[in-house]
Motif scaffolding. Structure first.
Motif, PDB file in Angstrom:
ATOM      1  N   ILE A 142      52.712  71.348  14.168  1.00  0.00           N
ATOM      2  CA  ILE A 142      52.469  69.999  13.534  1.00  0.00           C
ATOM      3  C   ILE A 142      53.308  68.992  13.549  1.00  0.00           C
ATOM      4  O   ILE A 142      53.239  67.732  13.719  1.00  0.00           O
ATOM      5  N   PRO A 143      54.656  69.261  13.634  1.00  0.00           N
ATOM      6  CA  PRO A 143      55.846  68.161  13.680  1.00  0.00           C
ATOM      7  C   PRO A 143      55.797  67.531  15.044  1.00  0.00           C
ATOM      8  O   PRO A 143      55.721  66.342  15.212  1.00  0.00           O
ATOM      9  N   LEU A 144      55.024  68.194  16.125  1.00  0.00           N
ATOM     10  CA  LEU A 144      54.796  67.666  17.484  1.00  0.00           C
ATOM     11  C   LEU A 144      53.795  66.724  17.495  1.00  0.00           C
ATOM     12  O   LEU A 144      53.715  65.460  17.971  1.00  0.00           O
ATOM     13  N   LEU A 145      52.783  67.174  16.783  1.00  0.00           N
ATOM     14  CA  LEU A 145      51.525  66.111  16.635  1.00  0.00           C
ATOM     15  C   LEU A 145      51.968  65.030  15.891  1.00  0.00           C
ATOM     16  O   LEU A 145      51.645  63.915  16.319  1.00  0.00           O
ATOM     17  N   VAL A 146      52.922  65.076  14.751  1.00  0.00           N
ATOM     18  CA  VAL A 146      53.010  63.878  14.059  1.00  0.00           C
ATOM     19  C   VAL A 146      53.837  62.825  14.781  1.00  0.00           C
ATOM     20  O   VAL A 146      53.874  61.782  14.898  1.00  0.00           O
ATOM     21  N   ARG A 147      54.920  63.295  15.530  1.00  0.00           N
ATOM     22  CA  ARG A 147      55.767  62.650  16.182  1.00  0.00           C
ATOM     23  C   ARG A 147      55.372  62.070  17.404  1.00  0.00           C
ATOM     24  O   ARG A 147      55.607  60.677  17.870  1.00  0.00           O
ATOM     25  N   MET A 148      54.080  62.584  17.966  1.00  0.00           N
ATOM     26  CA  MET A 148      53.452  61.714  19.296  1.00  0.00           C
ATOM     27  C   MET A 148      52.713  60.739  18.713  1.00  0.00           C
ATOM     28  O   MET A 148      52.778  59.661  19.139  1.00  0.00           O
ATOM     29  N   HIS A 149      52.119  61.005  17.502  1.00  0.00           N
ATOM     30  CA  HIS A 149      51.258  59.926  16.981  1.00  0.00           C
ATOM     31  C   HIS A 149      51.893  58.687  16.521  1.00  0.00           C
ATOM     32  O   HIS A 149      51.925  57.547  16.788  1.00  0.00           O
ATOM     33  N   VAL A 150      53.262  58.887  15.732  1.00  0.00           N
ATOM     34  CA  VAL A 150      54.075  58.111  15.183  1.00  0.00           C
ATOM     35  C   VAL A 150      54.643  57.157  16.429  1.00  0.00           C
ATOM     36  O   VAL A 150      54.766  55.688  16.489  1.00  0.00           O
ATOM     37  N   ARG A 151      54.944  57.896  17.447  1.00  0.00           N
ATOM     38  CA  ARG A 151      55.799  57.160  18.739  1.00  0.00           C
ATOM     39  C   ARG A 151      54.339  56.374  19.243  1.00  0.00           C
ATOM     40  O   ARG A 151      54.693  55.002  19.540  1.00  0.00           O
ATOM     41  N   SER A 152      53.320  56.735  19.287  1.00  0.00           N
ATOM     42  CA  SER A 152      52.310  55.708  19.565  1.00  0.00           C
ATOM     43  C   SER A 152      51.787  54.446  18.882  1.00  0.00           C
ATOM     44  O   SER A 152      51.657  53.392  19.420  1.00  0.00           O
ATOM     45  N   LYS A 153      52.411  54.760  17.606  1.00  0.00           N
ATOM     46  CA  LYS A 153      51.843  53.558  16.839  1.00  0.00           C
ATOM     47  C   LYS A 153      52.952  52.610  16.731  1.00  0.00           C
ATOM     48  O   LYS A 153      52.853  51.544  16.432  1.00  0.00           O
ATOM     49  N   MET A 154      54.232  53.034  16.841  1.00  0.00           N
ATOM     50  CA  MET A 154      55.407  52.097  16.889  1.00  0.00           C
ATOM     51  C   MET A 154      55.758  51.453  18.267  1.00  0.00           C
ATOM     52  O   MET A 154      56.925  50.862  18.522  1.00  0.00           O
ATOM     53  N   GLU A 155      54.950  51.468  19.263  1.00  0.00           N
ATOM     54  CA  GLU A 155      54.909  51.150  20.477  1.00  0.00           C
ATOM     55  C   GLU A 155      55.469  49.820  20.628  1.00  0.00           C
ATOM     56  O   GLU A 155      55.995  49.014  21.062  1.00  0.00           O
ATOM     57  N   TYR A 156      54.535  48.959  19.497  1.00  0.00           N
ATOM     58  CA  TYR A 156      54.580  47.503  19.515  1.00  0.00           C
ATOM     59  C   TYR A 156      55.083  47.506  17.935  1.00  0.00           C
ATOM     60  O   TYR A 156      54.287  47.025  17.139  1.00  0.00           O
ATOM     61  N   ARG A 157      56.486  47.472  17.776  1.00  0.00           N
ATOM     62  CA  ARG A 157      56.808  47.436  16.649  1.00  0.00           C
ATOM     63  C   ARG A 157      56.844  46.217  15.619  1.00  0.00           C
ATOM     64  O   ARG A 157      56.394  46.015  14.378  1.00  0.00           O
ATOM     65  N   GLY A 158      56.745  44.932  16.515  1.00  0.00           N
ATOM     66  CA  GLY A 158      56.752  43.645  15.705  1.00  0.00           C
ATOM     67  C   GLY A 158      55.384  43.549  15.239  1.00  0.00           C
ATOM     68  O   GLY A 158      55.184  42.995  14.146  1.00  0.00           O
ATOM     69  N   PHE A 171      53.431  46.120  14.388  1.00  0.00           N
ATOM     70  CA  PHE A 171      53.097  46.995  13.367  1.00  0.00           C
ATOM     71  C   PHE A 171      53.678  46.340  11.882  1.00  0.00           C
ATOM     72  O   PHE A 171      53.013  46.456  10.980  1.00  0.00           O
ATOM     73  N   TRP A 172      54.869  45.962  11.984  1.00  0.00           N
ATOM     74  CA  TRP A 172      55.365  45.436  10.865  1.00  0.00           C
ATOM     75  C   TRP A 172      54.968  44.165  10.373  1.00  0.00           C
ATOM     76  O   TRP A 172      54.604  43.750   9.182  1.00  0.00           O
ATOM     77  N   LEU A 173      54.603  43.339  11.106  1.00  0.00           N
ATOM     78  CA  LEU A 173      53.556  42.234  10.883  1.00  0.00           C
ATOM     79  C   LEU A 173      52.435  42.439  10.038  1.00  0.00           C
ATOM     80  O   LEU A 173      52.067  41.836   9.094  1.00  0.00           O
ATOM     81  N   ASP A 174      51.771  43.636  10.569  1.00  0.00           N
ATOM     82  CA  ASP A 174      50.496  44.299  10.015  1.00  0.00           C
ATOM     83  C   ASP A 174      50.772  44.558   8.500  1.00  0.00           C
ATOM     84  O   ASP A 174      49.920  44.569   7.522  1.00  0.00           O
ATOM     85  N   ARG A 175      51.997  45.267   8.447  1.00  0.00           N
ATOM     86  CA  ARG A 175      52.220  46.001   7.151  1.00  0.00           C
ATOM     87  C   ARG A 175      52.617  44.740   6.181  1.00  0.00           C
ATOM     88  O   ARG A 175      52.304  44.817   4.783  1.00  0.00           O
TER      89      ARG A 175
END
Length: 267
Positions: A9-25, A27-31
């Motif tokens: 489970i931690p590996l699944l979560v870590r891979m998904h978070v990394r993919s979502k944070m690839e474009y951090r700007g 991501f945070w603009l959307d938030r």
């Protein structure tokens, strides 16, 4: 088997978070856009209160606590379920859900943790900030018991949210199409940012029983603040505490039933 899950489970979560944070700007603009969107919703409530002073006997700080509680419970529950279970319909329709059935892992756990939605960060930030202000501003004497009740009912509301979304998504295993049910879910969910007692009796009954989303908002918050809760009365607090665990058990049974009815892409 449990140890295997806890390792994966931690590996699944870590891979998904990394993919979502690839474009951090982005991501945070959307938030930030999320904060503005839901902030404007509460601002509308504030405008109503500026004119009428109370809504169903609730003051602005009390409504702020209600709104933040509802938003926080939803965001935490939906982060573990909504996008993942919404996409289940497409997996079933295309037949790709079958590939999850041959993995040495629970299909539900794989769906949930491989798609853990950190996009709800904006919801959480706004809800936590607004709840902090409401707790300090509401005319209520806080104690260890009341704080414990607030936390426990928040956990229960989070579980209830995830359970309902899971049940809706799991229906795709039987009907193939189930996403239209999410429209009904969110239609009722938007009502629950307001006190339950302002609605007609039929809606009150629906929001406590068939679509029990009032148990994620005005029922626990109202019980905490000593408000009169329609239909439930003095049982509001115990019902709010029990709702999450009970609906989790119901959702587990529903998932297993739907899985048993699933016939695969070939029908």
């Amino acid at each position: 088997m449990l140890i295997h899950y806890l390792r994966v489970i931690p590996l699944l979560v870590r891979m998904h978070v990394r993919s979502k944070m690839e474009y951090r700007g982005a991501f945070w603009l959307d938030r930030f856009a999320q904060v503005l969107s839901y902030g404007s919703v509460f601002a509308t409530i504030g405008i109503l209160l500026a004119r009428f002073h109370t809504l169903g006997g609730w003051t602005l700080p009390e409504l702020a606590l209600l709104f933040s509680f509802q938003l926080l419970a939803y965001s935490l529950g939906a982060a573990m379920s909504f996008v993942q279970l919404r996409d289940l319909e497409e997996l079933v329709r295309l037949g790709t859900y079958d590939t999850l059935l041959v993995k040495p892992f629970s299909p539900w756990a794989y769906l949930v943790f491989s798609g853990l939605n950190i996009g709800y960060a904006g919801h959480v930030i706004l809800a936590a900030a607004l709840m902090g202000w409401a707790i300090l501003s509401v005319d209520f004497t806080w104690s260890v018991w009341s704080v414990s009740f607030l936390i426990a009912t928040l956990i229960s509301a989070t579980l209830l949210t995830g359970a309902l979304i899971t049940m809706i998504g799991a229906t795709a295993l039987m009907w193939v199409r189930s996403n239209h049910l999410f429209s009904i879910f969110f239609g009722f969910w938007e009502l629950t940012r307001y006190p339950l007692n302002i609605f007609p009796g039929g809606i009150q009954i629906t929001l406590i029983t068939a679509v029990p989303l009032a148990l994620t908002s005005s029922v626990p918050v109202g019980a905490l603040l000593g408000k009169s809760i329609p239909l439930l009365g003095d049982w509001a607090g115990p019902v709010a505490l029990a709702a999450g665990p009970v609906w989790v058990l119901i959702s587990i049974a529903h998932w297993r039933y739907a899985t048993g009815k699933y016939q695969g892409a070939g029908g």
